[in-house]
Design an enzyme around this catalytic site. Structure first.
Site, short mmCIF file in Angstrom:
data_model
loop_
_atom_site.label_atom_id
_atom_site.label_comp_id
_atom_site.label_asym_id
_atom_site.label_seq_id
_atom_site.Cartn_x
_atom_site.Cartn_y
_atom_site.Cartn_z
N GLU A 42 -19.69 -6.98 9.23
CA GLU A 42 -20.69 -6.32 10.05
C GLU A 42 -21.76 -7.28 10.57
OE1 GLU A 42 -18.76 -3.29 7.46
OE2 GLU A 42 -19.68 -5.26 7.09
N ARG A 99 -25.48 -3.46 6.27
CA ARG A 99 -25.11 -4.83 5.98
C ARG A 99 -25.48 -5.78 7.11
NH1 ARG A 99 -20.57 -4.53 2.08
NH2 ARG A 99 -19.55 -6.30 3.04
N LYS A 148 0.85 -1.19 0.00
CA LYS A 148 0.00 0.00 0.00
C LYS A 148 0.88 1.24 0.00
CE LYS A 148 -4.01 0.18 2.13
NZ LYS A 148 -5.09 0.14 3.15
#
Length: 645
Positions: free
Chosen positions: A368, A396, A282
């Site tokens: 979630e 979600r 990243k």
């Protein structure tokens, strides 16, 4: 020297570039991404990490015929630059500009809208099955990060894809960089062997031959498979994906363009389910982002040379920060309090809690649904779980909230951050539906604070209940009000009358209270006197106060939520239930449409949810009422007496 990127108008042009030109293009893409995000903010680290992978994908495959499905999509900036949007790239994440995520309406190269995680494999299976039903011959590729792979939906997709064994390529973008150099070299050797088209075909032919042998064929095949799998398992996670029915390839260096091209060219000839494990970094190519990928995952405007993020307006503490400090303070007094989040400890303000109470903090990854049901189990064991999620992400976990928490009346607290519009992330992240879907669930107490001080008291209130509660608050700073040191629970279902007025009443929720007060002050200068109510509770409502304010003949409800099924709808239902007639109700909120990206203040102004817009709506309602017959107070029912909680 002319820019290679400036000459790219279609990704097909990458096929004619030399390897050196592709590497130069990678540098140019990184520079454009960094410069644009420095001005607009954005997802810097994820996009920088997949530049070479993006180039390789568009070099080998033929978008938009071949479908590239990005998971989450915050890493798709290079993809946008290569697919005809470089001229508008400077408008990234601005109102009226291009989205920070893939968007079908923006380009045929964006085959699937996305913004939430773990969707790519399931969508990819859909594309692959649809292709086969239409007798098509294009490739389908799903690009998913290792973080998104923690979501349950990703494994549901893997399970179905492996069963169908369709021609589908899943690219696992692993940016953890946890593999050592020596292991990586051996894994690359295994990958080079496995991705050879000849070896792949030979392996399939040998399997078919052994399966056809009488008596011993299947046994020999099982032994051969075990030997191969044992070797791979020593150094790679290949067994996991092989168990799902995928051919596993990797890990390979995701910044090595020649290796990526070789692998993808070989895989292009496969006709079954394949997973390529790619290792990336990243923030690759920008030292500040490499050093702090968490900060540059999603960052505001910054200085390119130093990487220093420009300071905001300063002032009051953020709602997120106040929540984090409050739960930490309350946990010091009550060891039953535990905190749960889904891969967002920093974003939800729980990092201080995690440091002080590591044994009572749980980051469940991008899951979630699990977070909510996990909290329900803790609550059933006598704990006081607080689930901190963004409003759009709580969607979600709706079924779990309803079935696992509220149906059992378990004392789980939902701290809902980023309620209302959130700004440049746009429609995938705006939290404008929660009041509507939360108030539909029986037994759930729903609150919204007017300022950061009231948020503290609502936290105490929520944790004092014996059943479930939700409190929602906006992104950004509070109002800078004094903060009480002694925290006390609020009376359940009781609002706050902030001022009186004879010409009407503004009933406001949460962050809409302050602009409602400002609107009332502006109207007072024009001789229009309106009352202002801080609702505090969307469920249960303060029936006594609302019916009293209805005697003015005009109620204007204000919420940073869609009007369908929200707070304003609850007021209409209350008036109908009590057979109140002759009262005009004006509901202010977001319409039945997805709100596009833009700065929070600009969006609120555009939808009439700032002080000027609220005053305008009240003024218009008062002017329209002058021509109508006045409401007689005798037509309104007596206000029922209600005991205070």
């Amino acid at each position: 020297m002319p820019s290679i990127l400036d000459g790219i108008t279609d990704p097909g042009q990458l096929k004619s570039l030399s390897l050196r030109e592709l590497e130069t293009l990678a540098e140019e893409l990184r520079a454009r991404i960094i410069d644009t995000c420095a001005a607009n903010g954005g997802h810097v680290a994820p996009s920088l990490g997949v530049v070479e992978l993006t180039i390789a994908l568009h070099r080998v495959f033929d978008s938009p015929k071949d479908k590239i499905v990005w998971d989450v999509g915050h890493q798709a900036y290079a993809h946008k630059l290569l697919t005809g949007r470089k001229e508008r790239f400077g408008t990234l994440r601005t109102q009226g500009g291009i989205s920070g995520f893939p968007k079908r309406a923006e380009s045929p190269h964006d085959c699937f809208d996305v913004g939430h995680s773990s969707t790519s494999i399931s969508a990819g299976v859909g594309f692959a099955v649809g292709r086969d039903l239409k007798k098509g011959r294009n490739k389908v590729l799903a690009v998913i990060g290792d973080g998104a792979m923690t979501g349950g939906l990703a494994f549901e997709g893997l399970n179905h894809a492996g069963e169908l064994n369709k021609d589908l390529v899943v690219i696992l973008n692993d940016n953890e960089m946890s593999i050592s150099e020596n292991v990586g070299a051996l894994s690359n050797l295994l990958s080079r062997t496995i991705t050879s088209e000849y070896v792949h075909r030979a392996k399939k032919d040998l399997e078919a031959f052994l399966e056809g042998l009488p008596m011993f064929g299947r046994s020999v095949l099982k032994i051969a498979k075990r030997a191969e799998e044992s070797l791979k398992t020593l150094f790679t996670p290949g067994m996991l994906f092989e168990a799902f029915g995928f051919e596993y390839i990797g890990p390979i260096d995701g910044h090595d363009i020649p290796k990526l091209l070789e692998t993808l060219e070989n895989v292009k000839r496969f006709d079954d389910a394949v997973l390529i494990h790619v290792l990336t970094r990243k923030g690759k190519g920008y030292p500040p982002a490499e050093a702090n990928p968490s900060l540059f995952h999603g960052v505001g405007p910054f200085d390119v040379k130093t990487g220093k993020v420009h300071k905001g307006k300063g002032g009051a503490a953020s709602y997120t920060g106040v929540f984090g400090e409050t739960i930490k303070r309350l946990a010091q007094e009550d060891e039953r309090i535990v905190a749960i989040t889904a891969a967002m400890p920093d974003g939800t303000g729980l990092t201080p809690f995690a440091k002080e109470f590591p044994e009572r903090f749980f980051d469940v990854g991008i899951a979630e649904q699990h977070a909510v049901t996990f909290a329900a189990g803790l609550a059933a064991e006598g704990f006081k779980p607080v689930v901190a999620l963004y409003s759009s992400f709580l969607q979600r976990g709706f079924d779990q909230l309803c079935h696992d928490v509220c149906l059992q009346d378990l004392p789980v607290v939902f701290a809902i951050d980023r309620a209302g519009v959130v700004g440049s992330d746009g429609p995938t992240h705006h939290g404008v539906f929660d009041l509507s879907y939360l108030r539909a669930i029986p037994g759930l107490t729903v609150m919204a604070p007017k300022d950061e001080n009231e948020l503290q008291h609502m936290m105490v209130t929520a944790l004092s209940l014996e059943g479930p509660a939700a409190l929602r608050y906006p992104r950004g700073n509070g109002l800078g009000v004094p903060m009480d040191q002694i925290l006390t629970p609020l009376a359940i279902g009781k609002g706050e009358r902030l001022q009186d007025g004879k010409d009407g009443a503004i009933l406001a929720v949460g962050a809409m209270v302050e602009p409602a007060r400002q609107a009332a002050a502006a109207l007072a200068e024009e001789g229009i006197e309106v009352a202002v109510m801080n609702a505090r509770f969307v469920k249960p409502l303060d029936t006594e106060l609302i019916l009293d304010l209805a005697r003015t003949g005009l109620l204007v409800t204000v919420e940073d939520n869609v009007v369908q099924g929200g707070f304003g709808t609850a007021i209409l239902e209350l008036l109908e239930e009590h057979e109140v007639t002759g009262v005009r109700v004006v509901r202010l909120g977001y319409p039945d449409a997805f709100v596009e990206q833009g700065e929070q203040a600009d969006l609120k102004a555009a939808y009439g949810l700032d002080a000027a817009g609220i005053a305008r709506a009240v003024r218009a309602a008062c002017e329209g009422r002058r021509a109508a017959a006045p409401v007689k107070r005798s037509e309104l029912p007596a206000v029922p007496e209600q005991p205070h909680a």
